[in-house]
Each structure stands twice: as structure tokens, then as C-alpha cells.
Design an enzyme around this catalytic site. Structure first.
Site, PDB file in Angstrom:
ATOM      1  N   GLU A   1      32.998  45.510  33.691  1.00 28.65           N
ATOM      2  CA  GLU A   1      32.468  46.678  32.968  1.00 28.65           C
ATOM      3  C   GLU A   1      32.966  46.606  31.527  1.00 28.65           C
ATOM      4  OE1 GLU A   1      30.473  49.552  33.323  1.00 28.65           O
ATOM      5  OE2 GLU A   1      31.133  49.794  31.260  1.00 28.65           O
TER       6      GLU A   1
ATOM      7  N   VAL B   1      30.229  40.093  29.537  1.00 32.39           N
ATOM      8  CA  VAL B   1      29.816  38.745  29.932  1.00 32.39           C
ATOM      9  C   VAL B   1      29.058  38.181  28.738  1.00 32.39           C
ATOM     10  CG1 VAL B   1      28.325  37.436  31.473  1.00 32.39           C
ATOM     11  CG2 VAL B   1      29.698  39.320  32.377  1.00 32.39           C
TER      12      VAL B   1
ATOM     13  N   ALA C   1      16.417  60.824  41.870  1.00 33.20           N
ATOM     14  CA  ALA C   1      15.240  61.177  42.666  1.00 33.20           C
ATOM     15  C   ALA C   1      15.022  62.692  42.741  1.00 33.20           C
ATOM     16  CB  ALA C   1      15.398  60.604  44.068  1.00 33.20           C
TER      17      ALA C   1
ATOM     18  N   HIS D   1      36.439  76.386  59.580  1.00 34.69           N
ATOM     19  CA  HIS D   1      37.659  75.594  59.692  1.00 34.69           C
ATOM     20  C   HIS D   1      37.593  74.734  60.950  1.00 34.69           C
ATOM     21  CE1 HIS D   1      41.863  74.534  59.323  1.00 34.69           C
ATOM     22  NE2 HIS D   1      42.030  74.819  60.598  1.00 34.69           N
TER      23      HIS D   1
HETATM   24  C1  LIG Z   1      19.533  50.646  43.923  1.00 38.12           C
HETATM   25  C2  LIG Z   1      19.186  52.050  43.530  1.00 38.12           C
HETATM   26  C3  LIG Z   1      19.775  53.105  44.190  1.00 38.12           C
HETATM   27  C4  LIG Z   1      19.446  54.410  43.854  1.00 38.12           C
HETATM   28  N1  LIG Z   1      20.056  55.426  44.528  1.00 38.12           N
HETATM   29  C5  LIG Z   1      19.739  56.706  44.218  1.00 38.12           C
HETATM   30  C6  LIG Z   1      20.319  57.772  44.945  1.00 38.12           C
HETATM   31  O1  LIG Z   1      21.114  57.568  45.860  1.00 38.12           O
HETATM   32  N2  LIG Z   1      19.971  59.032  44.606  1.00 38.12           N
HETATM   33  C7  LIG Z   1      19.085  59.291  43.601  1.00 38.12           C
HETATM   34  O2  LIG Z   1      18.801  60.457  43.334  1.00 38.12           O
HETATM   35  N3  LIG Z   1      18.522  58.295  42.889  1.00 38.12           N
HETATM   36  C8  LIG Z   1      18.817  57.014  43.192  1.00 38.12           C
HETATM   37  N4  LIG Z   1      18.216  56.002  42.499  1.00 38.12           N
HETATM   38  C9  LIG Z   1      17.291  56.355  41.404  1.00 38.12           C
HETATM   39  C10 LIG Z   1      15.946  56.753  41.970  1.00 38.12           C
HETATM   40  O3  LIG Z   1      15.419  55.691  42.720  1.00 38.12           O
HETATM   41  C11 LIG Z   1      14.996  57.144  40.857  1.00 38.12           C
HETATM   42  O4  LIG Z   1      15.591  58.136  40.058  1.00 38.12           O
HETATM   43  C12 LIG Z   1      13.697  57.682  41.405  1.00 38.12           C
HETATM   44  O5  LIG Z   1      13.062  56.750  42.230  1.00 38.12           O
HETATM   45  C13 LIG Z   1      12.752  58.089  40.260  1.00 38.12           C
HETATM   46  O6  LIG Z   1      11.587  58.586  40.791  1.00 38.12           O
HETATM   47  P1  LIG Z   1      10.214  58.547  39.992  1.00 38.12           P
HETATM   48  O7  LIG Z   1       9.254  59.326  40.817  1.00 38.12           O
HETATM   49  O8  LIG Z   1      10.439  58.935  38.593  1.00 38.12           O
HETATM   50  O9  LIG Z   1       9.750  57.032  39.937  1.00 38.12           O
HETATM   51  P2  LIG Z   1       9.883  55.751  40.860  1.00 38.12           P
HETATM   52  O10 LIG Z   1      10.557  56.026  42.130  1.00 38.12           O
HETATM   53  O11 LIG Z   1      10.420  54.692  39.973  1.00 38.12           O
HETATM   54  O12 LIG Z   1       8.376  55.437  41.219  1.00 38.12           O
HETATM   55  C14 LIG Z   1       7.433  55.094  40.266  1.00 38.12           C
HETATM   56  C15 LIG Z   1       6.261  54.441  40.955  1.00 38.12           C
HETATM   57  O13 LIG Z   1       5.204  54.312  40.008  1.00 38.12           O
HETATM   58  C16 LIG Z   1       4.581  53.073  40.179  1.00 38.12           C
HETATM   59  N5  LIG Z   1       3.877  52.723  38.938  1.00 38.12           N
HETATM   60  C17 LIG Z   1       4.393  52.306  37.756  1.00 38.12           C
HETATM   61  N6  LIG Z   1       3.415  52.118  36.851  1.00 38.12           N
HETATM   62  C18 LIG Z   1       2.254  52.443  37.459  1.00 38.12           C
HETATM   63  C19 LIG Z   1       0.898  52.469  37.059  1.00 38.12           C
HETATM   64  N7  LIG Z   1       0.526  52.125  35.813  1.00 38.12           N
HETATM   65  N8  LIG Z   1      -0.036  52.843  37.960  1.00 38.12           N
HETATM   66  C20 LIG Z   1       0.316  53.203  39.221  1.00 38.12           C
HETATM   67  N9  LIG Z   1       1.586  53.206  39.650  1.00 38.12           N
HETATM   68  C21 LIG Z   1       2.541  52.831  38.789  1.00 38.12           C
HETATM   69  C22 LIG Z   1       5.746  52.143  40.515  1.00 38.12           C
HETATM   70  O14 LIG Z   1       5.286  50.962  41.141  1.00 38.12           O
HETATM   71  C23 LIG Z   1       6.554  53.041  41.464  1.00 38.12           C
HETATM   72  O15 LIG Z   1       6.129  52.902  42.796  1.00 38.12           O
HETATM   73  C24 LIG Z   1      18.501  54.670  42.825  1.00 38.12           C
HETATM   74  C25 LIG Z   1      17.885  53.608  42.159  1.00 38.12           C
HETATM   75  C26 LIG Z   1      18.209  52.308  42.511  1.00 38.12           C
HETATM   76  C27 LIG Z   1      17.525  51.191  41.803  1.00 38.12           C
END
Ligand SMILES: Cc1cc2nc3c(=O)[nH]c(=O)nc-3n(C[C@H](O)[C@H](O)[C@H](O)COP(=O)(O)OP(=O)(O)OC[C@H]3O[C@@H](n4cnc5c(N)ncnc54)[C@H](O)[C@@H]3O)c2cc1C
Length: 474
Positions: A206, A240, A323, A447
Site C-alpha cells: 500500500e 510498485v 451496492a 444479552h
Molecule cells: C470484488 C468486489 C467486491 C465488492 N464488494 C462489495 C460489498 O461487499 N458491498 C458493496 O456494497 N459493494 C461491493 N462492491 C461494489 C459494488 O459491486 C458496486 O458498488 C455495485 O455493483 C455498483 O452497482 P451499479 O448498479 O452502479 O453498477 P454495476 O453493478 O457495476 O452494474 C453495471 C452494469 O451495467 C452494465 N453496462 C455497462 N455499460 C453498459 C451499456 N452501455 N449498456 C448496457 N449495460 C451496460 C455492466 O455490464 C454491468 O452489468 C464490490 C465490488 C467488487 C469489484
């Protein structure tokens, strides 16, 4: 019938923002088209984010607990990992949940189109379908929910199957002997913990002086301590500078004042240095939508963009990229379209790091209060004084309340410890309901549970905690 029933709306992207918006719009009687390239709704969260990572972290926790059980007189045999069964279990979880969303989508009569959308103008989308063919579709309103993708760093670009982003790491192709995780944020630490539990020697690097930048240091400390035992090394203040493919590994060069070993070879490297918004949607320039300098689509409190026909939600509009923030924004956008008087102005968006121990916080943090020069009182309850924590052999946790000294209102809650992610929901409710520390102290908690630590931290605020003795001054 409400006046919204004749509205025809499109949602671009089927993640937790997009599908929550689409489902609510359908519930409110709108005609809804949801566009996403995957077979079913789910987005990053369900296919390659929150859900698969938590399925694997559950397994990691079990492996760690089995090891800890030695201290309690229970000796399990060394776990044997059947990687293909573990992978198919994780994939089964994803399939079950995304399939369920597909069902819910059908039940609500949401028109689900598997494909990618581009803008022709503010109200017309050109959809390229997965199976081939294009459609030009016109709507009254369009909600952009295209999410985000892993950020790439030029110095870490290397065309090698040994280099992974979070999606690659979740694929779990093998259990490498050694893994370098670049980035000490929550994704790197969660995935690093999974590999460490499966037997990989994991190093985390980090560039900043601490893990989980942005989180309060007292919440991070117990996690750092446990990770030090679990991981091969944690390299702070280190960057890195280059990665090179070499034989059976990746040679990594480190830079930083405290670097002891300048070069090291790892079997795999996971780059988890943040995420970038997917705002480069083809044809967006044919609309009035504005994108800010960091790539986030600009919206107002109703999630409306500078183009009155277009709304945007989720990761593509800004931090925190989580999410539950995306889903809530989705619901606000739809209600705004329906003409309800709404705004996205939460007091507490919880953040949870699903490591072991978990770290969770909501509302104001001490770091933020310090930055803003805001006067607060902090009441901390150490889990060593919690009956439940001791029965779980997890006394290293801590719960704290940040309280306004004038009004005694709860402004923030921070928790580190087993199950902190579940516990923080009470903090969210307390903050959103404008609870006073007295309200929390007077609410009877069951509790023995870890939830009592929230009540007792409020009691600590008044100097009357049953399980923390504070001698009277003077
Ligand atoms: C490894 C990992 C772990 C995570 N863990 C957590 C967690 O524990 N808790 C949490 O709250 N968040 C977590 N997150 C974050 C979370 O996944 C995101 O904040 C969340 O998915 C965002 O939701 P969204 O609806 O904005 O978009 P996304 O979930 O990113 O979905 C967007 C969708 O739009 C589609 N898309 C893009 N462009 C187009 C287009 N032009 N036409 C049609 N479709 C399109 C993409 O393919 C995708 O399917 C994690 C993320 C990662 C990578």
C-alpha cells in the site's frame, strides 16, 4: 391507476442500482426496459463483486475458525481444498441469486434486453443485442446505471495470465504459492484474506501509511494486527514501480523509504487500486449529460443529469461506490421520475469491510470530524468487556459512538470486530432517526449479544457503562 403508468422508461445497466430502479418503476406502474449484457440482472455486485467475494470469505472464515478451535480443545484435520467444488459452489450462489432476479424481472413484466446500449439522442437508445441485431428504442426517461470497472495503472500493465484484477482473482483459477496484492483497500484485503486462508503466502503493498485509507485508525488497528499474523507481509508507504514476467512468476520492483527487499518474484499479482466509472457510453455526447473531471456523471439530488430526460445512479455518479448506495439512488431516481418529492440526502451510508475482523462505520468518522474541525465526543466500548465477544474468543473488537457534545445526538458509529457488518445497521437507524446517545443507552439490547456493545458505548458516553469502570474524578 397513477399518472406514472403511461411512462415508458429505460434503465441502462442491470446492477444493484439498475435492477432496483427497474423493479420499483415497474411496481409504480411504468413500462420498463432493462438493458444489460448478462443473462440476468445482477451487475458487478452479483457476478463479480459483493456476492462471489462474500461466498469465498465465508469459506475463509470457516478455515480460520477451524484453526482457532485448537485453542478451545477441538482439533480439526488440516482442510483439503477441492478447488473445482469450491468454485462451483461460488458460481452456484451467483446463479441462484441472478436467476432469482431474472424471475423477479419477469414477474414484474420488465422487458429485459440482453445487450449493450448507446445513445442516439436524449431519449433514444440503440441497443446491440448479445445474440446479434440492433434495435432503436425511444423512451420518456432513461436511467444510466452502467457502474464501474477496475482501475488500471500504467506501471502495472503486463500482458500475463499471472496478473489479475478483482474479477480474475474471483475466478480462483488456482491457489498460487505466493500472491502480491497491490492496494490495501477493502477489495484487496478481502480477496487477499481469501487466498491466505486457502494457503497462499500473501503480501499486501500500500502506498499510503496505513491499510484502508479513509477509515479511522482505531478501527483499522485490530484488523492490521490480525492480518500481520495471517499474511506474509504488509508493506506500507511502498509503491510498485515495475512488474516483469519472469519464468514461473512476476518480478516486482518496490519503491519507498522503508523498502528492505527491492525486488521479489510472486506467482501471481492482484491489482486492486480502485475503480473507474463506466461513463464512456457511446453517444453520450449527443445528450446534455455532463461528466466531471474524475469521470463521474454529474447529477443533482434527484439523480437527474444536466439532460432533463436522463437520470444516473450508482458507481457511475460517484463515491462511495457501494451496492446499497446504488440501490437507494435507483429508488430515489424512479420516485423523482414519478413526480414524488424526494432527494438523495442520507446522513449515514454504511461502509463494511468483510475481512476478519470486519470493519464497519456509518455517518461521521473521527477522521472527517478532525478534517472539518468539528467538535465531537467519542465513546468507546472495548469488546474485551463484552460477554458475547469473549464466548466467541474475539475480544479484540471495539464499538464507538461519535456524539455531538451540545445536542448529544449520535453523529457516527464505528465498529471493528466479528460481525461488525451486521451490527452497523443499528448505527444507521440511530443516525437517520436522529437518536440521542440517551436513546441508544435506554434501548434494551438482548444479552449476550454483540449488539450490547452499541448500547454500552452509549453508556460509556454518560460514564455509566455496567461493564466499563471509570473512576469518578476529584
Ligand atoms: C470484488 C468486489 C467486491 C465488492 N464488494 C462489495 C460489498 O461487499 N458491498 C458493496 O456494497 N459493494 C461491493 N462492491 C461494489 C459494488 O459491486 C458496486 O458498488 C455495485 O455493483 C455498483 O452497482 P451499479 O448498479 O452502479 O453498477 P454495476 O453493478 O457495476 O452494474 C453495471 C452494469 O451495467 C452494465 N453496462 C455497462 N455499460 C453498459 C451499456 N452501455 N449498456 C448496457 N449495460 C451496460 C455492466 O455490464 C454491468 O452489468 C464490490 C465490488 C467488487 C469489484
Amino acid at each position: 391507476m397513477s399518472e406514472t403508468s403511461n411512462l415508458n422508461i429505460a434503465v441502462v445497466g442491470g446492477g444493484p442500482g439498475g435492477y432496483a430502479a427497474a423493479f420499483l418503476a415497474a411496481d409504480l406502474g411504468m413500462s420498463v426496459t432493462l438493458i444489460d449484457p448478462e443473462l440476468n440482472p445482477g451487475g458487478v455486485c452479483l457476478y463479480r463483486g459483493c456476492i462471489p467475494s462474500k461466498a469465498l470469505l465465508h469459506v475463509a472464515k470457516l478455515v480460520e475458525e477451524a484453526e482457532q478451535a485448537k485453542n478451545w480443545g477441538v482439533d480439526f484435520a488440516q482442510p483439503k481444498i477441492d478447488l473445482s467444488r469450491l468454485r462451483s459452489w461460488k458460481e452456484g450462489v451467483v446463479k441462484k441469486l441472478t436467476g432469482g432476479l431474472g424471475q423477479l424481472s419477469k414477474q414484474r413484466k420488465v422487458q429485459y434486453v440482453q445487450g449493450m446500449a448507446a445513445f442516439e439522442n436524449s431519449t433514444t437508445l440503440r441497443v446491440t443485442k448479445n445474440g446479434g441485431g440492433e434495435d432503436s428504442l425511444t423512451f420518456d426517461k432513461i436511467i444510466i446505471a452502467t457502474g464501474s470497472r477496475p482501475a488500471a495503472v500504467p506501471t502495472l500493465k503486463l500482458d500475463s495470465p499471472r496478473m489479475m484484477d478483482s474479477t480474475g482473482a474471483l475466478n480462483l483459477e488456482d491457489i498460487p504459492g505466493s500472491l502480491l496484492v497491490v492496494g490495501g483497500g477493502y477489495i484487496g484485503l478481502e480477496l487477499g484474506s481469501v487466498y491466505a486462508a486457502l494457503g497462499t503466502r500473501v503480501t499486501v503493498v500500500e502506498m499510503l501509511p496505513g491499510l484502508l485509507p479513509g477509515a479511522d485508525r482505531d478501527l483499522v488497528a485490530p484488523l492490521h494486527k490480525r492480518l500481520e499474523k495471517m499474511l506474509e507481509a504488509i508493506l506500507l508507504n511502498t509503491t510498485v514501480s515495475s512488474v516483469k514476467a519472469e519464468g514461473d512468476g512476476i518480478r516486482v520492483t518496490f519503491e519507498g523509504a522503508n523498502v528492505k527487499e527491492r525486488e521479489k518474484v510472486f506467482d501471481r499479482v492482484l491489482v486492486s487500486v480502485g475503480r473507474k466509472p463506466n461513463s464512456e457510453i457511446p453517444g453520450l455526447d449527443k445528450t446534455q449529460v455532463k461528466v466531471g473531471p474524475k469521470g463521474f456523471i454529474q447529477v443533482n439530488k434527484q439523480l437527474q443529469t444536466d439532460d432533463s430526460a436522463i437520470f444516473a445512479i450508482g458507481d457511475v455518479v460517484g463515491e462511495p461506490m457501494l451496492a446499497h448506495k446504488a440501490s437507494h439512488e435507483g429508488r430515489v431516481a424512479v420516485e423523482a421520475i414519478a413526480g414524488h418529492k424526494v432527494a438523495f440526502e442520507p446522513n449515514a451510508i454504511p461502509a463494511v469491510v468483510f475481512t476478519d475482523p470486519e470493519v464497519a462505520w456509518c455517518g461521521l468518522t473521527e477522521t472527517q470530524a478532525e478534517k472539518e474541525g468539528r467538535e465531537i465526543k467519542v465513546a468507546k466500548f472495548p469488546w474485551g468487556a463484552s460477554g458475547r465477544a469473549v464466548t466467541l474468543d474475539r475480544p479484540e473488537g471495539m464499538t464507538k459512538l461519535l456524539v455531538d457534545p451540545q445536542t448529544e445526538r449520535v453523529l457516527g458509529v464505528g465498529i471493528v470486530g466479528a460481525g461488525a457488518g451486521e451490527l452497523i445497521a443499528e448505527g444507521v437507524l440511530a443516525i437517520e432517526m436522529a437518536a440521542l446517545a440517551r436513546d441508544v443507552a435506554l434501548s434494551i439490547h438482548p444479552h449476550p449479544t454483540l449488539s450490547e456493545t452499541i448500547m454500552e458505548s452509549a453508556e460509556v458516553f454518560f460514564g455509566t457503562s455496567t461493564h466499563v469502570y471509570r473512576p469518578k474524578r476529584g
